[in-house]
Design an enzyme around this catalytic site. Sequence first.
Site, mmCIF file in Angstrom:
data_model
loop_
_atom_site.group_PDB
_atom_site.id
_atom_site.type_symbol
_atom_site.label_atom_id
_atom_site.label_comp_id
_atom_site.label_asym_id
_atom_site.label_seq_id
_atom_site.Cartn_x
_atom_site.Cartn_y
_atom_site.Cartn_z
ATOM 1 C CB SER A 130 -3.260 2.257 -6.665
ATOM 2 O OG SER A 130 -2.103 1.565 -6.292
ATOM 3 C CE1 TYR A 154 -2.962 4.816 -1.924
ATOM 4 C CE2 TYR A 154 -1.940 2.873 -2.904
ATOM 5 C CZ TYR A 154 -2.386 4.178 -3.014
ATOM 6 O OH TYR A 154 -2.265 4.848 -4.205
HETATM 7 N N1 LIG Z 1 2.475 8.350 -7.312
HETATM 8 C C1 LIG Z 1 2.206 7.073 -7.532
HETATM 9 O O1 LIG Z 1 3.106 6.277 -7.791
HETATM 10 C C2 LIG Z 1 0.789 6.560 -7.497
HETATM 11 C C3 LIG Z 1 0.570 5.219 -7.859
HETATM 12 C C4 LIG Z 1 -0.735 4.727 -7.834
HETATM 13 C C5 LIG Z 1 -1.787 5.557 -7.486
HETATM 14 N N2 LIG Z 1 -1.531 6.844 -7.118
HETATM 15 C C6 LIG Z 1 -2.685 7.677 -6.744
HETATM 16 O O2 LIG Z 1 -2.627 8.869 -7.479
HETATM 17 C C7 LIG Z 1 -3.143 9.950 -6.703
HETATM 18 C C8 LIG Z 1 -2.125 11.066 -6.624
HETATM 19 O O3 LIG Z 1 -0.935 10.561 -6.028
HETATM 20 P P1 LIG Z 1 0.374 11.453 -5.849
HETATM 21 O O4 LIG Z 1 1.542 10.588 -6.067
HETATM 22 O O5 LIG Z 1 0.220 12.701 -6.613
HETATM 23 O O6 LIG Z 1 0.280 11.720 -4.266
HETATM 24 P P2 LIG Z 1 0.427 13.098 -3.469
HETATM 25 O O7 LIG Z 1 0.457 12.719 -2.025
HETATM 26 O O8 LIG Z 1 1.556 13.891 -4.008
HETATM 27 O O9 LIG Z 1 -0.935 13.844 -3.821
HETATM 28 C C9 LIG Z 1 -2.145 13.595 -3.165
HETATM 29 C C10 LIG Z 1 -2.652 14.944 -2.674
HETATM 30 O O10 LIG Z 1 -3.934 14.746 -2.094
HETATM 31 C C11 LIG Z 1 -4.034 15.633 -0.994
HETATM 32 N N3 LIG Z 1 -5.059 15.135 -0.085
HETATM 33 C C12 LIG Z 1 -5.006 14.074 0.749
HETATM 34 N N4 LIG Z 1 -6.152 13.962 1.429
HETATM 35 C C13 LIG Z 1 -6.962 14.976 1.010
HETATM 36 C C14 LIG Z 1 -8.253 15.396 1.351
HETATM 37 N N5 LIG Z 1 -8.966 14.738 2.290
HETATM 38 N N6 LIG Z 1 -8.774 16.464 0.714
HETATM 39 C C15 LIG Z 1 -8.059 17.159 -0.212
HETATM 40 N N7 LIG Z 1 -6.807 16.799 -0.566
HETATM 41 C C16 LIG Z 1 -6.262 15.724 0.044
HETATM 42 C C17 LIG Z 1 -2.654 15.648 -0.367
HETATM 43 O O11 LIG Z 1 -2.424 16.824 0.416
HETATM 44 C C18 LIG Z 1 -1.763 15.572 -1.596
HETATM 45 O O12 LIG Z 1 -1.320 16.869 -1.995
HETATM 46 C C19 LIG Z 1 -3.516 9.366 -5.350
HETATM 47 O O13 LIG Z 1 -4.888 9.046 -5.352
HETATM 48 C C20 LIG Z 1 -2.688 8.103 -5.278
HETATM 49 O O14 LIG Z 1 -3.286 7.147 -4.435
HETATM 50 C C21 LIG Z 1 -0.274 7.366 -7.130
#
Ligand SMILES: NC(=O)c1ccc[n+]([C@@H]2O[C@H](COP(=O)([O-])OP(=O)(O)OC[C@H]3O[C@@H](n4cnc5c(N)ncnc54)[C@H](O)[C@@H]3O)[C@@H](O)[C@H]2O)c1
Length: 328
Positions: A130, A154
């Site tokens: 991120s 985070y």
């Molecule tokens: N969406 C954004 O803008 C963004 C930006 C930077 C980084 N990210 C990173 O991208 C990745 C995906 O983000 P997203 O937006 O799809 O978020 P999201 O919350 O929609 O998806 C993350 C998923 O991980 C699952 N999860 C959490 N803990 C878990 C565990 N211990 N075991 C199994 N599953 C677990 C959650 O239930 C969720 O469905 C994450 O790592 C997030 O930190 C997202």
Amino acid sequence: MNILVTGGAGFIGGHLAESFVTDGHTVTAIDILEPFYDIGLKEHNIEVAQYAAENTDGGYNFVEGSVTDTELVDRLMAETDVVYHQAAQAGVRASVEEPTKVTKYNINGSQTILEAARKHDIDRVVNASSSSVYGKPQYLPYDEDHPNEPVSPYGASKLAVEHYARVYNEVYGLPTVSLRYFTVYGPRMRPNMAISNFVSRCMRGEPPEIYGDGEQTRDFTYIADILDANHRLLTDDSADGEAMNIGSTDNISITALAEAVRDAIDPTLDIKYTDARDGDAEHTHANIEKATRLIGYEPTRDIREGVSEFISWYEQNRDWYEPLVLNS
Ligand SMILES: NC(=O)c1ccc[n+]([C@@H]2O[C@H](COP(=O)([O-])OP(=O)(O)OC[C@H]3O[C@@H](n4cnc5c(N)ncnc54)[C@H](O)[C@@H]3O)[C@@H](O)[C@H]2O)c1
């Protein structure tokens, strides 16, 4: 190929799973179905990937479980070629409220994934990182040489995992790549993010609501571009051991974003301002030269094109998506 997508029921993981299935791969998605937002959205993501498997040559298998479960992860990894590690407690504010969960899911869970990947000689682990690893900008746009001083639990967790991924590459020769996503948006996006909030409010005739003075700037990245960067890494080894920015073509202030959404939906609406929130970065902007050089990444949507695509999608999917957004 056999692809393991962790967090596969989430926003980005759901899109990755669907797109790899559509390309004919066999995807196993693992997700704990954390109720961070309405899990109806996650169930929908699973259904979309299942539907893709029924209508293409690809395969799809959903496993409800945690990436901290060493035995389960080990069993899944034995059948895997490439891992797309998206599972995390996402969201800066959630991490300020529950830092211990962030350590457990994001750091311990990631280390479990890396260790099992090493044991099973996985071809590559692509780690979702991120822009939060940077923290306060000393200059913008951020390039990968910018100091890392995260300002939230985070961001600290994402930086820790990047280091683990790099060390697993250097010490054990496990091919790993970390992609530093800059705020991702698009169809099926997470609720409680600026773009989903603004669109949802304007569609219901309410003014978009901004936390803080709206002068914060963000680099918003369209989901299709995130997918493109990830797909390149399925077979491309030129970024192994590296962390790189995956951003968009430009950054935009939150006020300008709210105005763009408002003008596209209902130009008569005002903009509403409310208190700023802890842990939010003031400004983000990606220098994407490294990703372009190493893997040929080129973002395809500027913010106005992406927002307009998202609004069209929202209109077509409003009946099921909006209630889930409002319930989150
Ligand atoms: N969406 C954004 O803008 C963004 C930006 C930077 C980084 N990210 C990173 O991208 C990745 C995906 O983000 P997203 O937006 O799809 O978020 P999201 O919350 O929609 O998806 C993350 C998923 O991980 C699952 N999860 C959490 N803990 C878990 C565990 N211990 N075991 C199994 N599953 C677990 C959650 O239930 C969720 O469905 C994450 O790592 C997030 O930190 C997202």
